[in-house]
Write a protein that holds these residues in place. Sequence first.
Motif, short mmCIF file in Angstrom:
data_model
loop_
_atom_site.label_atom_id
_atom_site.label_comp_id
_atom_site.label_asym_id
_atom_site.label_seq_id
_atom_site.Cartn_x
_atom_site.Cartn_y
_atom_site.Cartn_z
N THR A 1 -4.35 4.76 -15.28
CA THR A 1 -3.47 5.11 -16.39
C THR A 1 -2.19 5.80 -15.92
O THR A 1 -1.33 6.12 -16.73
N CYS A 2 -2.09 6.08 -14.63
CA CYS A 2 -0.92 6.80 -14.12
C CYS A 2 0.28 5.86 -14.01
O CYS A 2 0.12 4.69 -13.65
N PHE A 3 1.45 6.38 -14.31
CA PHE A 3 2.66 5.58 -14.05
C PHE A 3 3.81 6.47 -13.58
O PHE A 3 4.97 6.25 -13.90
N CYS A 4 3.46 7.47 -12.76
CA CYS A 4 4.47 8.40 -12.26
C CYS A 4 5.51 7.67 -11.41
O CYS A 4 6.66 8.08 -11.31
N ASN A 5 5.07 6.58 -10.80
CA ASN A 5 6.01 5.80 -9.99
C ASN A 5 7.18 5.31 -10.83
O ASN A 5 8.32 5.26 -10.37
N ALA A 6 6.90 4.95 -12.08
CA ALA A 6 7.94 4.44 -12.96
C ALA A 6 8.65 5.56 -13.71
O ALA A 6 9.84 5.49 -13.96
N ALA A 7 7.91 6.62 -14.04
CA ALA A 7 8.49 7.66 -14.91
C ALA A 7 9.07 8.82 -14.12
O ALA A 7 10.05 9.44 -14.54
N ALA A 8 8.46 9.15 -12.98
CA ALA A 8 8.90 10.33 -12.24
C ALA A 8 9.00 9.98 -10.77
O ALA A 8 9.40 8.89 -10.41
N GLY A 9 8.61 10.89 -9.92
CA GLY A 9 8.83 10.70 -8.49
C GLY A 9 7.70 10.03 -7.73
O GLY A 9 7.69 10.02 -6.51
N GLY A 10 6.69 9.52 -8.43
CA GLY A 10 5.62 8.84 -7.76
C GLY A 10 4.52 9.78 -7.31
O GLY A 10 4.63 10.99 -7.45
N PRO A 11 3.44 9.18 -6.75
CA PRO A 11 2.22 9.96 -6.45
C PRO A 11 2.43 11.02 -5.36
O PRO A 11 1.59 11.90 -5.20
N PHE A 12 3.49 10.92 -4.61
CA PHE A 12 3.80 11.97 -3.64
C PHE A 12 5.20 12.53 -3.90
O PHE A 12 5.87 12.99 -2.98
N GLY A 13 5.62 12.47 -5.14
CA GLY A 13 6.96 12.94 -5.50
C GLY A 13 7.09 14.42 -5.16
O GLY A 13 6.14 15.18 -5.28
N GLU A 14 8.26 14.81 -4.71
CA GLU A 14 8.43 16.19 -4.25
C GLU A 14 9.18 17.07 -5.22
O GLU A 14 9.17 18.28 -5.10
N GLU A 15 9.86 16.44 -6.17
CA GLU A 15 10.68 17.22 -7.10
C GLU A 15 9.83 18.18 -7.92
O GLU A 15 8.82 17.78 -8.49
N GLY A 16 10.24 19.42 -7.95
CA GLY A 16 9.51 20.40 -8.75
C GLY A 16 8.47 21.15 -7.95
O GLY A 16 7.86 22.09 -8.44
N LEU A 17 8.25 20.73 -6.71
CA LEU A 17 7.24 21.39 -5.89
C LEU A 17 7.89 22.27 -4.83
O LEU A 17 9.04 22.04 -4.43
N ASP A 18 7.15 23.26 -4.36
CA ASP A 18 7.61 24.08 -3.24
C ASP A 18 6.94 23.64 -1.95
O ASP A 18 7.52 23.71 -0.88
N LEU A 19 5.70 23.23 -2.09
CA LEU A 19 4.97 22.68 -0.94
C LEU A 19 4.23 21.45 -1.44
O LEU A 19 3.85 21.38 -2.61
N LEU A 20 4.02 20.49 -0.55
CA LEU A 20 3.24 19.32 -0.94
C LEU A 20 2.13 19.10 0.08
O LEU A 20 2.37 19.10 1.29
N MET A 21 0.93 18.94 -0.44
CA MET A 21 -0.22 18.72 0.44
C MET A 21 -0.60 17.24 0.46
O MET A 21 -0.61 16.57 -0.56
N TRP A 22 -0.91 16.78 1.67
CA TRP A 22 -1.45 15.43 1.83
C TRP A 22 -2.90 15.56 2.24
O TRP A 22 -3.21 16.31 3.17
N ASP A 23 -3.76 14.86 1.59
CA ASP A 23 -5.17 14.88 1.95
C ASP A 23 -5.40 13.84 3.04
O ASP A 23 -5.38 12.64 2.79
#
Lengths: 143, 344, 316
Positions: free
Chosen positions: B143-165
């Motif tokens: 049901t996710c569509f961040c790729n189309a609506a926002a920065g995608g599943p690893f989008g960085e906007e709005g974050l201070d740090l981003l973790m990759w599993d």
Amino acid sequence: MNEWSPKITAFLCNWCTYGAADLAGVSRLQYPPNFRVIRVPCSGRVSPKFILAAFRQGADGVWVSGCHPGDCHYLEGNFYARRKFALLKGLLEHIGIEPGRLHFSWISSAEATKFVEVATKVANAVGALGPAKYLIKQRAEVA
Amino acid sequence: MGTSKVLKKDEWLKVIEDLRKGYKVFVPTKEGDFHFFREYKDGIRPDLNFSNTRLSPKGLIYPQSERMFECPLSKDQEGAFILKESPKDFGPQLVVGIRPCDAYGFLIVKRNFDNPQYRDPWWVRRYESTTFVGLGCNEPCPTCFCNAAAGGPFGEEGLDLLMWDLGDEYLIKPITEKGSNLLAKVEGKEAQDGEIKEAESLKKESQKKMDFSFDITPLKNKAQLELFNEPYWEDVAFSCINCGTCTYLCPTCWCFDIQDEVYKNHCDRIRNWDSCMFPLFTLHGSGHNPREKKFQRVRQRFMHKLKYYVDKYGNGIQCSGCGRCVRYCPVNIDIRNVIGLMCG
Amino acid sequence: MIRYTEKIRERARELLGQGKVDVFIGYKKGTVPLMNQPVMIKRAEDVDQLLWDSNCCLNLANYLTKRTEKIGIVANGCNSRNIVIHILENQIKRDQLYILGIPCEGTIDHRAVLRAADNQELLGYSEDGKEFTIRGAGFEKTLKKEEFLRTNCKTCQHRNPVIYDELLGDPVPENTEVDPFSDVKGLETQPPEKKWSFFQNLISKCIRCYACRNACPLCYCPTCFVDESKPQWVGKSIDPIDTMTFHILRAYHCAGRCTDCGACERVCPVAIPMRQFTKKLNKDAKELFDWEAGLTLETRPLFDFYKTSDYNEFIY
């Protein structure tokens, strides 16, 4: 100095129990002073919302009293009320309001002695339970 | 912005635990079948093995109910009838495990709460005192569509740090100065090329799994009235029950209502989330309701997100593609279908 | 149950084509597995959207309130009972309706299914008789429907529609062996403080979205008590006492009317089992007044008539 005594909201029908209270008064019968009486035109007028509102505002007990079945000034208001209250009492006691906080009675305007008896019974029952614990609205618990 | 670091998962969780000394830390934790963000206190078990939290984290910055002002109501008390701001805690907060869509959602809300015309003091202060540690999505939900609506599943906007599993380890990438300063204090090895490549490929793989896309041009170009008067709104709205699930779960819905509550001799002015789905939302004092019908309210929600916002801010749609409304709408009104209709 | 789909489409096509109804209300397949969407079909050529499977969990009577057209509608046991209540309460007229009755074999609990899939993402769903299959990335599971019935379906005593114009299949046997109120009885024996904490805990996640209220076909008041302001019965914040007041009054408004269709629980975004409130009312209605809501058009609703011999023991 502040010894606790219960506050009980009493919804009394204008045509019967309210008159009985009056008669008890003029007959100089003694009964407990714990009631805050709200005169209603019929026990059928008492919405479950009123009862909840009383508990929310800190009533330790609620007492609704109307005319004997068959004697309703509006012919059948108390019959409808009886059905409503049967289910309401069950629900409120199911969610945790203690049995003994919510009372119903039929008292005609001639029954001053019954009024005194029931008032005493209600006050004792509520008094034995102590101050209300549940469903009391206080300052909102919010962020 | 400094270099990324790689930490074993349990090492990183220990770091988070220790950060409770300087921050109020919020972590996802499982309650029943779903995850919620909760303050990391003793007894709370952080669980980063989740798709997303049931409720969006917007409540951490913008609580569902918030006391704004208060005053005593008896004349003999000092300050009677004069509203004073309620005391609030604006200490540093740390949100760990926020998904990129939800972090992006805050940027959308920020345009409403922090702009030249209007600054919401509480929202802004809370937002500014919060550090967001995001967790990229290796497995986006259907049901996710961040790729189309926002920065995608690893989008960085709005974050201070981003973790990759990365399986046993997290790669942690600093994005802002705030994040970089925090990461600098953390002991951990610097990310090697191999790990960075692995992270990049995870991102690509994840993006590939997302199939919904749309072109915003028609939303920009069509006239408001044209969209407003489209015949499909009644059909879109038919199944709607006018509950507040979509708006309350949404990370980008920002509407509120203000209520005064009196308790004994004290008055509180409380701000509560409100929802455009409720008839009361637009009810006038006169009794007139300009959005009396269900379809008008449903139309409002979509027009706001997909047209008015687009026109007003020129910055995409008011949606970060988290998919909560798609998934939890009781009657399955799917915003992706509505985007399709409006763009068509 | 999937076998009903073809019949529904066929009959809806005929009814719309012959002009016997203006619109047809049923379910269509949703965009998310385990989720169907109520739909209103206006043209005979669109009937192929219609469907019936074990995910038809919302109550379609909710969509009938104050409608004026001639309406075709599908109805299983609980939906038909709510249609009866709607008719009795003058929300719709009987002669406006053409009801396709569906003997119901129960619907499935989507939360239990997701749990069985370890809450992994589902990509597909299909069903075949007594079994259904869920698919996700790299897994497929076939499950027995009877093990995943919604709790209200497990104890349902009225699976066959009580009112219909035609029945789309042979009636199914009613399940009279189970006790629908065993959980209520268990709680009844608890002391008040346990009951209170049980219900406080039950609603602790409530976000006051009112999905439970709005999914309920019984809730059609023009102004709900939560929106009343003179007096204001209940505060609007998420204060626990206000939330509790909301749940008590919402449930009580369903007293003697609730058919235990479970729509309220189904739609809750935070999975609150709020049927615990209404089930107590249903139990008392059954025990004290021998009443089950919506079984016949012949009697008035529970609170709309009385007997002089009604239960009186709780009154002094």
